[in-house]
Motif scaffolding. Structure first.
Motif, PDB file in Angstrom:
ATOM      1  N   SER A 264      16.919   2.086 -16.515  1.00 42.80           N
ATOM      2  CA  SER A 264      18.053   2.997 -16.572  1.00 42.80           C
ATOM      3  C   SER A 264      17.690   4.203 -17.419  1.00 42.80           C
ATOM      4  CB  SER A 264      19.281   2.289 -17.158  1.00 42.80           C
ATOM      5  OG  SER A 264      20.376   3.170 -17.257  1.00 42.80           O
ATOM      6  N   SER A 265      17.765   5.412 -16.828  1.00 41.15           N
ATOM      7  CA  SER A 265      17.366   6.610 -17.549  1.00 41.15           C
ATOM      8  C   SER A 265      17.921   7.834 -16.831  1.00 41.15           C
ATOM      9  CB  SER A 265      15.835   6.678 -17.632  1.00 41.15           C
ATOM     10  OG  SER A 265      15.430   7.720 -18.481  1.00 41.15           O
ATOM     11  N   GLY A 266      17.488   9.031 -17.271  1.00 41.35           N
ATOM     12  CA  GLY A 266      17.834  10.243 -16.529  1.00 41.35           C
ATOM     13  C   GLY A 266      17.264  10.176 -15.133  1.00 41.35           C
ATOM     14  N   THR A 267      15.939   9.954 -15.043  1.00 39.80           N
ATOM     15  CA  THR A 267      15.254   9.584 -13.808  1.00 39.80           C
ATOM     16  C   THR A 267      14.699   8.190 -14.004  1.00 39.80           C
ATOM     17  OG1 THR A 267      14.641  11.863 -13.280  1.00 39.80           O
ATOM     18  CG2 THR A 267      13.322  10.126 -12.279  1.00 39.80           C
ATOM     19  N   GLY A 268      14.911   7.307 -13.027  1.00 37.90           N
ATOM     20  CA  GLY A 268      14.436   5.939 -13.190  1.00 37.90           C
ATOM     21  C   GLY A 268      12.922   5.866 -13.237  1.00 37.90           C
ATOM     22  N   ILE A 269      12.259   6.284 -12.150  1.00 37.37           N
ATOM     23  CA  ILE A 269      10.796   6.292 -12.052  1.00 37.37           C
ATOM     24  C   ILE A 269      10.356   7.658 -11.550  1.00 37.37           C
ATOM     25  CG2 ILE A 269       8.782   5.351 -10.855  1.00 37.37           C
ATOM     26  CD1 ILE A 269      10.250   2.682 -10.675  1.00 37.37           C
ATOM     27  N   TYR A 270       9.393   8.260 -12.255  1.00 40.01           N
ATOM     28  CA  TYR A 270       8.837   9.558 -11.862  1.00 40.01           C
ATOM     29  C   TYR A 270       7.327   9.409 -11.789  1.00 40.01           C
ATOM     30  CZ  TYR A 270       7.874  14.602 -11.911  1.00 40.01           C
ATOM     31  OH  TYR A 270       7.449  15.863 -11.603  1.00 40.01           O
ATOM     32  N   ALA A 271       6.758   9.614 -10.591  1.00 43.34           N
ATOM     33  CA  ALA A 271       5.318   9.515 -10.395  1.00 43.34           C
ATOM     34  C   ALA A 271       4.801  10.838  -9.847  1.00 43.34           C
ATOM     35  CB  ALA A 271       4.981   8.373  -9.440  1.00 43.34           C
ATOM     36  N   SER A 272       3.807  11.401 -10.528  1.00 44.89           N
ATOM     37  CA  SER A 272       3.217  12.680 -10.134  1.00 44.89           C
ATOM     38  C   SER A 272       1.719  12.478  -9.911  1.00 44.89           C
ATOM     39  CB  SER A 272       3.461  13.735 -11.216  1.00 44.89           C
ATOM     40  OG  SER A 272       2.837  14.951 -10.889  1.00 44.89           O
ATOM     41  N   GLN A 273       1.300  12.549  -8.654  1.00 45.95           N
ATOM     42  CA  GLN A 273      -0.101  12.343  -8.302  1.00 45.95           C
ATOM     43  C   GLN A 273      -0.787  13.694  -8.158  1.00 45.95           C
ATOM     44  OE1 GLN A 273      -3.160  11.235  -8.242  1.00 45.95           O
ATOM     45  NE2 GLN A 273      -2.548   9.282  -7.323  1.00 45.95           N
ATOM     46  N   ASN A 274      -1.572  14.050  -9.179  1.00 47.66           N
ATOM     47  CA  ASN A 274      -2.332  15.288  -9.155  1.00 47.66           C
ATOM     48  C   ASN A 274      -3.797  15.049  -8.847  1.00 47.66           C
ATOM     49  OD1 ASN A 274      -0.070  16.982 -10.239  1.00 47.66           O
ATOM     50  ND2 ASN A 274      -0.307  15.578 -11.957  1.00 47.66           N
ATOM     51  N   GLY A 275      -4.127  13.778  -8.569  1.00 54.14           N
ATOM     52  CA  GLY A 275      -5.497  13.406  -8.311  1.00 54.14           C
ATOM     53  C   GLY A 275      -5.780  13.224  -6.839  1.00 54.14           C
ATOM     54  N   VAL A 276      -6.747  12.321  -6.542  1.00 50.51           N
ATOM     55  CA  VAL A 276      -7.233  12.139  -5.177  1.00 50.51           C
ATOM     56  C   VAL A 276      -6.706  10.853  -4.551  1.00 50.51           C
ATOM     57  CG1 VAL A 276      -9.310  13.482  -5.606  1.00 50.51           C
ATOM     58  CG2 VAL A 276      -9.343  11.021  -6.024  1.00 50.51           C
ATOM     59  N   GLY A 277      -5.722  10.221  -5.172  1.00 49.52           N
ATOM     60  CA  GLY A 277      -5.256   8.927  -4.702  1.00 49.52           C
ATOM     61  C   GLY A 277      -3.845   8.948  -4.163  1.00 49.52           C
ATOM     62  N   ALA A 278      -3.291   7.743  -4.069  1.00 52.52           N
ATOM     63  CA  ALA A 278      -1.968   7.522  -3.503  1.00 52.52           C
ATOM     64  C   ALA A 278      -0.975   7.162  -4.606  1.00 52.52           C
ATOM     65  CB  ALA A 278      -2.024   6.392  -2.483  1.00 52.52           C
ATOM     66  N   ILE A 279       0.299   7.210  -4.237  1.00 46.58           N
ATOM     67  CA  ILE A 279       1.370   6.660  -5.057  1.00 46.58           C
ATOM     68  C   ILE A 279       1.913   5.442  -4.331  1.00 46.58           C
ATOM     69  CG2 ILE A 279       3.687   7.019  -5.975  1.00 46.58           C
ATOM     70  CD1 ILE A 279       3.031   9.981  -6.237  1.00 46.58           C
ATOM     71  N   VAL A 280       1.939   4.308  -5.016  1.00 51.86           N
ATOM     72  CA  VAL A 280       2.473   3.075  -4.445  1.00 51.86           C
ATOM     73  C   VAL A 280       3.531   2.541  -5.399  1.00 51.86           C
ATOM     74  CG1 VAL A 280       1.972   0.750  -3.615  1.00 51.86           C
ATOM     75  CG2 VAL A 280       0.272   2.574  -3.332  1.00 51.86           C
ATOM     76  N   ILE A 281       4.785   2.519  -4.962  1.00 55.04           N
ATOM     77  CA  ILE A 281       5.891   2.036  -5.780  1.00 55.04           C
ATOM     78  C   ILE A 281       6.540   0.870  -5.044  1.00 55.04           C
ATOM     79  CG2 ILE A 281       8.110   2.581  -6.852  1.00 55.04           C
ATOM     80  CD1 ILE A 281       7.199   5.500  -7.001  1.00 55.04           C
ATOM     81  N   GLN A 282       6.686  -0.244  -5.738  1.00 59.01           N
ATOM     82  CA  GLN A 282       7.247  -1.448  -5.122  1.00 59.01           C
ATOM     83  C   GLN A 282       8.332  -2.019  -6.024  1.00 59.01           C
ATOM     84  OE1 GLN A 282       4.420  -4.285  -3.541  1.00 59.01           O
ATOM     85  NE2 GLN A 282       5.706  -6.014  -4.158  1.00 59.01           N
ATOM     86  N   GLN A 283       9.506  -2.213  -5.460  1.00 64.66           N
ATOM     87  CA  GLN A 283      10.600  -2.861  -6.179  1.00 64.66           C
ATOM     88  C   GLN A 283      10.866  -4.207  -5.519  1.00 64.66           C
ATOM     89  OE1 GLN A 283      14.672  -1.658  -5.539  1.00 64.66           O
ATOM     90  NE2 GLN A 283      15.160  -1.765  -7.730  1.00 64.66           N
ATOM     91  N   ASP A 284      10.551  -5.292  -6.241  1.00 63.56           N
ATOM     92  CA  ASP A 284      10.767  -6.636  -5.713  1.00 63.56           C
ATOM     93  C   ASP A 284      12.194  -7.113  -5.956  1.00 63.56           C
ATOM     94  OD1 ASP A 284       8.107  -6.681  -4.955  1.00 63.56           O
ATOM     95  OD2 ASP A 284       7.452  -7.711  -6.772  1.00 63.56           O
ATOM     96  N   ALA A 285      12.761  -6.725  -7.082  1.00 55.62           N
ATOM     97  CA  ALA A 285      14.129  -7.113  -7.462  1.00 55.62           C
ATOM     98  C   ALA A 285      14.564  -6.199  -8.592  1.00 55.62           C
ATOM     99  CB  ALA A 285      14.177  -8.581  -7.885  1.00 55.62           C
ATOM    100  N   GLY A 286      15.815  -6.379  -9.047  1.00 56.30           N
ATOM    101  CA  GLY A 286      16.306  -5.597 -10.171  1.00 56.30           C
ATOM    102  C   GLY A 286      16.992  -4.319  -9.738  1.00 56.30           C
ATOM    103  N   THR A 287      17.260  -3.464 -10.712  1.00 56.94           N
ATOM    104  CA  THR A 287      17.959  -2.208 -10.474  1.00 56.94           C
ATOM    105  C   THR A 287      17.189  -1.049 -11.096  1.00 56.94           C
ATOM    106  OG1 THR A 287      19.318  -2.455 -12.474  1.00 56.94           O
ATOM    107  CG2 THR A 287      20.214  -3.335 -10.417  1.00 56.94           C
TER     108      THR A 287
END
Length: 453
Positions: A264-287
């Motif tokens: 719980s926050s202003g933004t929950g999750i913030y991911a910034s990929q400035n490199g050569v890879g991927a962003i992988v976000i997985q929510q199994d449970a919770g809020t």
């Protein structure tokens, strides 16, 4: 004070008390050249310092082969400086705490000036940094790994609860299963600063709560092909971002997994990929809750060198503006799969934008609901690939549409409404698309209420 060319050792036993009050008068000082500087404080024993620039326990090694080992089960307090101040070299810097550590500046300051590792362990008790950091760990240029493992107890700080700076060639591994609290800044802040540093991993256990004014967890990785790995199972409560993860131009993938708990926050999750890879976000449970007026539950951004954005959701996500918000201007695709509930506050439930050289954009809803104040699902594909939306749950928009598609002229868009799909909006427009060549398929058991424009 003890000094030796090989090992030096100081032990405080039983209920003994070591106390100093003068300026620059350390409680215990142990130094070694080529061996280990060892300090141990038993349960019930106390080391107390009250003078300016006086650390309670100081342990250092002066030659390349040296190292530091500090074990505390008692009470170590410095009113005006670091409670524990440790500088090791090739033999490493090791601190094991099950007691109470309080520093007027930092609770624990650990530095490695050689090729060794920093290893800090807390199994019980408390570590408090009244002015700065609970734990501050720094590897210099020749250093390798930094490991912080909290299996119990509490870490409390004015600035950052845990702050690691890996300037060496190794990895950073942080595990917390107790409470971590920051009054002014971040619960955990971890930097891997060199281009040849390795992976940065943070794992939060189910018994942990991270509380912070700014970021609950904040990471920056600059290592060549180095990954960022964050896994949470407890609670994160913060003012700006629950999790912030950023990479440099040579870094690789960002992996963020919420196993359970509440972010719980202003933004929950913030991911910034400035490199050569991927962003992988997985929510199994919770809020995941992003309460800021222009913030989202999840925000994921790829820059030009990045590849895919992959998000899989099975819990609950709430955003002050958007539930999820992705922007891919990289070289890969965007793939979003939802199986729980996603709620956008003032705007959109799920907003996904592809631009530049990015390719396909796919949004798949397997169950649950996606709702927005303007649009339920908005797919804007200005990249080079096709757009696909699959629905098997409730998609509900407000003032604009249930599903919105904005793609380039003659681009291919496919919308599949499968069993249990229910698409509508308060505006009366169920689906609104712009320019693209769109195929809409309504399979058995699907429902569409409103206009298709």
């Amino acid at each position: 004070t003890a000094g030796n060319t090989s090992d030096s050792s100081i032990a405080v036993h039983g209920t003994s008390i070591v106390e100093t009050s003068g300026a620059s008068s350390h409680g215990i000082g142990a130094s070694s050249q080529s061996g280990l500087a060892k300090v141990s404080v038993d349960e019930g024993a106390q080391v107390l310092t009250h003078g300016a620039n006086s650390a309670a326990v100081v342990a250092t090694s002066s030659q390349a082969a040296g190292g530091v080992l500090i074990t505390n089960a008692g009470t170590i307090v410095s009113d005006q400086n670091n409670s524990i101040h440790a500088i090791g070299r090739n033999a490493g810097t090791t601190i094991i705490n099950s007691g109470n550590v309080t520093g007027g500046k930092n609770g624990i300051y650990a530095e490695n000036k050689g090729s060794g590792v920093i290893a800090i362990t807390q199994s019980a008790g408390s570590i408090t940094g009244q002015l700065s950091y609970g734990i501050h760990a720094i590897n210099d240029a020749n250093g390798t790994d930094i490991t912080v493992n909290q299996s119990g107890g509490a870490i409390v700080a004015n600035v950052n609860g845990i702050f690691t700076q890996n300037k060496g060639i190794g990895s950073t591994n942080i595990v917390v299963d107790g409470n971590v609290t920051s009054t002014l800044r971040d619960g955990i802040r971890a930097y891997n600063e060199r281009n040849d540093s390795k992976d940065l991993t943070i794992i939060q256990g189910a018994n942990s709560t991270i509380s912070a004014k700014d970021q609950g967890i904040s990471t920056i990785v600059r290592g060549n092909n180095a990954n960022t790995i964050i896994e949470t199972s407890g609670n994160i409560h913060s003012g700006v971002m629950g999790i912030y993860a950023s990479t440099s131009s040579v870094s690789k993938d960002i992996f963020i997994t919420q196993k359970d708990g509440n972010i719980s926050s202003g933004t929950g999750i913030y991911a910034s990929q400035n490199g050569v890879g991927a962003i992988v976000i997985q929510q199994d449970a919770g809020t995941i809750e992003g309460h800021g007026p222009y913030r989202s539950g999840i925000q994921a951004y790829n820059t030009a060198l990045g590849t895919d954005i992959n998000i899989t959701q099975a819990g609950s996500i709430l955003g002050g503006e958007h539930g999820m918000d992705t922007l891919n201007v990289g070289r890969g695709s965007t793939n979003i799969t939802t199986g729980g509930n996603v709620q956008g506050g003032s705007d959109i439930g799920v907003r996904a934008i592809n631009m530049g050289t990015s390719t396909d954009l796919t949004i798949t809803q397997t169950s649950g609901s996606i709702e927005g104040n303007t649009t339920g699902v908005l797919a804007q594909n200005q990249g080079t690939g096709s757009t696909t939306i699959n629905s098997a749950g409730i998609i509900k928009g407000g003032s604009i549409a249930g599903i919105g598609v904005d793609a380039l002229a003659n681009a291919t868009t496919t919308i599949n409404l499968n069993a249990n799909s229910d698409v509508s909006s308060a505006s009366g427009v169920a689906i609104k698309e712009t320019l693209s060549n769109t195929t809409l398929t309504m399979n058995s058991g699907s429902k569409l209420a409103g206009k298709v424009l």
